[in-house]
Design a protein around this motif. Structure first.
Motif, PDB file in Angstrom:
ATOM      1  N   ILE A  73       0.819  -1.220   0.000  1.00 22.32           N
ATOM      2  CA  ILE A  73       0.000   0.000   0.000  1.00 22.32           C
ATOM      3  C   ILE A  73       0.854   1.272   0.000  1.00 22.32           C
ATOM      4  N   PRO A  74       1.891   1.388   0.860  1.00 19.69           N
ATOM      5  CA  PRO A  74       2.708   2.609   0.815  1.00 19.69           C
ATOM      6  C   PRO A  74       3.344   2.863  -0.546  1.00 19.69           C
ATOM      7  N   ILE A 214       0.222  15.903   6.617  1.00 19.27           N
ATOM      8  CA  ILE A 214       1.454  15.467   5.959  1.00 19.27           C
ATOM      9  C   ILE A 214       1.109  14.825   4.619  1.00 19.27           C
ATOM     10  N   THR A 215       2.121  14.564   3.811  1.00 19.15           N
ATOM     11  CA  THR A 215       1.880  14.012   2.485  1.00 19.15           C
ATOM     12  C   THR A 215       1.315  12.599   2.581  1.00 19.15           C
ATOM     13  N   ALA A 216       0.697  12.164   1.484  1.00 18.71           N
ATOM     14  CA  ALA A 216       0.067  10.857   1.459  1.00 18.71           C
ATOM     15  C   ALA A 216       1.086   9.739   1.676  1.00 18.71           C
ATOM     16  N   VAL A 221       3.005   5.068   4.946  1.00 18.90           N
ATOM     17  CA  VAL A 221       4.061   4.152   5.375  1.00 18.90           C
ATOM     18  C   VAL A 221       3.850   3.705   6.819  1.00 18.90           C
ATOM     19  N   PHE A 222       3.096   4.474   7.608  1.00 21.67           N
ATOM     20  CA  PHE A 222       2.817   4.075   8.987  1.00 21.67           C
ATOM     21  C   PHE A 222       2.015   2.770   9.045  1.00 21.67           C
ATOM     22  N   ALA A 223       1.305   2.451   7.971  1.00 22.69           N
ATOM     23  CA  ALA A 223       0.492   1.229   7.962  1.00 22.69           C
ATOM     24  C   ALA A 223       1.337  -0.016   8.203  1.00 22.69           C
ATOM     25  N   ASN A 224       2.603   0.023   7.788  1.00 21.44           N
ATOM     26  CA  ASN A 224       3.451  -1.147   7.970  1.00 21.44           C
ATOM     27  C   ASN A 224       3.813  -1.390   9.432  1.00 21.44           C
ATOM     28  N   GLY A 256      12.310   2.556   8.389  1.00 25.14           N
ATOM     29  CA  GLY A 256      11.676   2.990   7.145  1.00 25.14           C
ATOM     30  C   GLY A 256      10.629   4.067   7.381  1.00 25.14           C
ATOM     31  N   VAL A 257       9.794   3.881   8.395  1.00 30.07           N
ATOM     32  CA  VAL A 257       8.761   4.874   8.730  1.00 30.07           C
ATOM     33  C   VAL A 257       9.409   6.178   9.168  1.00 30.07           C
TER      34      VAL A 257
END
Length: 278
Positions: A73-74, A214-216, A221-224, A256-257
């Motif tokens: 998704i990210p 903040i940007t999409a 990336v927080f979803a991970n 990564g986040v």
């Protein structure tokens, strides 16, 4: 409960909760004169298409395959944001997004999962869920200029309650007595209230609020981190074993986040001329 039965109850509780808050004046919902077509388009993608594709797709794939697909998704959001919103990630951001996704894949592969192969219908459906989540992030960011996060969340919950209950009642052959009988089950109610209030209202409100700031790509990336949270919850609440590879994967995800957001472009307040035009 069937998946759509659970989803129907979940979003009904979510919508009911927000409606009560609206009636007693804690939240304000004002949709008059606003771009409702685009708001309903957002709700169609999330929760509509996303949950239909994810729920159905997981019937034809393994949980590991599903996890790897959803982890993309990210990546989908980063690509769509660059094309539609002109929110182009920096080179370092792209590297850290890939690092976060790599952390998820590392954990899944080390659990003994086989590479993605098998039922292409399931993978296609999960791909639809990834794309739907991508468009949700993009449209929510666009609508943040016109709607408040709670207004976006309110319509999403209402749409989900209508759609999933309609599907579930159809699956029950419109037997409403059987459909609502599960509400007398304590375990069902505890689960539904948790999913409806915390996993739906609170979580989606936070997501919509974040997308207004903040940007999409930075938000998606927080979803991970879900993978990290699920590992911790499994160890703490279910006494599941904890392995070294999970530590490595979790560290990759967290780095990564962090990197995706730390090396992002400067955040600009809404309404300023140099704010990304969406």
């Amino acid at each position: 409960m069937t998946p759509f039965h659970l989803l129907g109850f979940r979003f009904a509780i979510a919508f009911l909760s927000l409606s009560i808050l609206r009636i007693i004046g804690i939240i304000n919902i004002n949709l008059k004169g606003k771009n409702l077509k685009k708001l309903f388009l957002l709700a169609l993608f999330q929760p509509g298409i996303y949950f239909i594709c994810e729920t159905t797709g997981m019937l034809y794939t393994t949980s590991s395959e599903a996890g790897m697909m959803i982890a993309l998704i990210p990546v989908a959001v980063t690509i769509l944001a660059a094309i539609i919103l002109n929110e182009r990630p920096t080179f370092l951001q792209s590297v850290f997004v890939a690092l976060s996704v790599g952390g998820v894949f590392f954990i899944i592969f080390n659990r003994g999962a086989s590479p993605i192969e098998g039922n292409y219908l399931g993978l296609l459906l999960l791909g639809g869920a990834v794309i739907a989540a991508g468009f949700y992030n993009i449209i929510s960011r666009q609508l943040s200029l016109e709607f408040s996060p709670v207004e976006i969340t309110y319509v999403m919950m209402g749409f989900g309650a209508f759609l999933f209950n309609l599907i579930a009642i159809y699956e029950k052959n419109f037997n409403l007595t059987s459909y609502f009988s599960l509400l007398s089950n304590k375990d069902v109610m505890i689960s539904v209230i948790y999913l409806g209030v915390l996993s739906s209202v609170v979580a989606f409100f936070m997501m919509n609020y974040t997308l207004s700031k903040i940007t999409a790509a930075e938000s998606a990336v927080f979803a991970n981190l879900t993978t990290v949270v699920s590992i911790v919850a499994g160890v703490v609440l279910r006494n599941e074993p904890f392995f070294k590879f999970q530590v490595v994967g979790a560290v990759l995800i967290i780095i990564g986040v962090w990197g995706t957001n730390y090396f992002g472009r400067p955040v600009v307040e809404k309404g300023e001329e140099i704010y990304e035009k969406v």
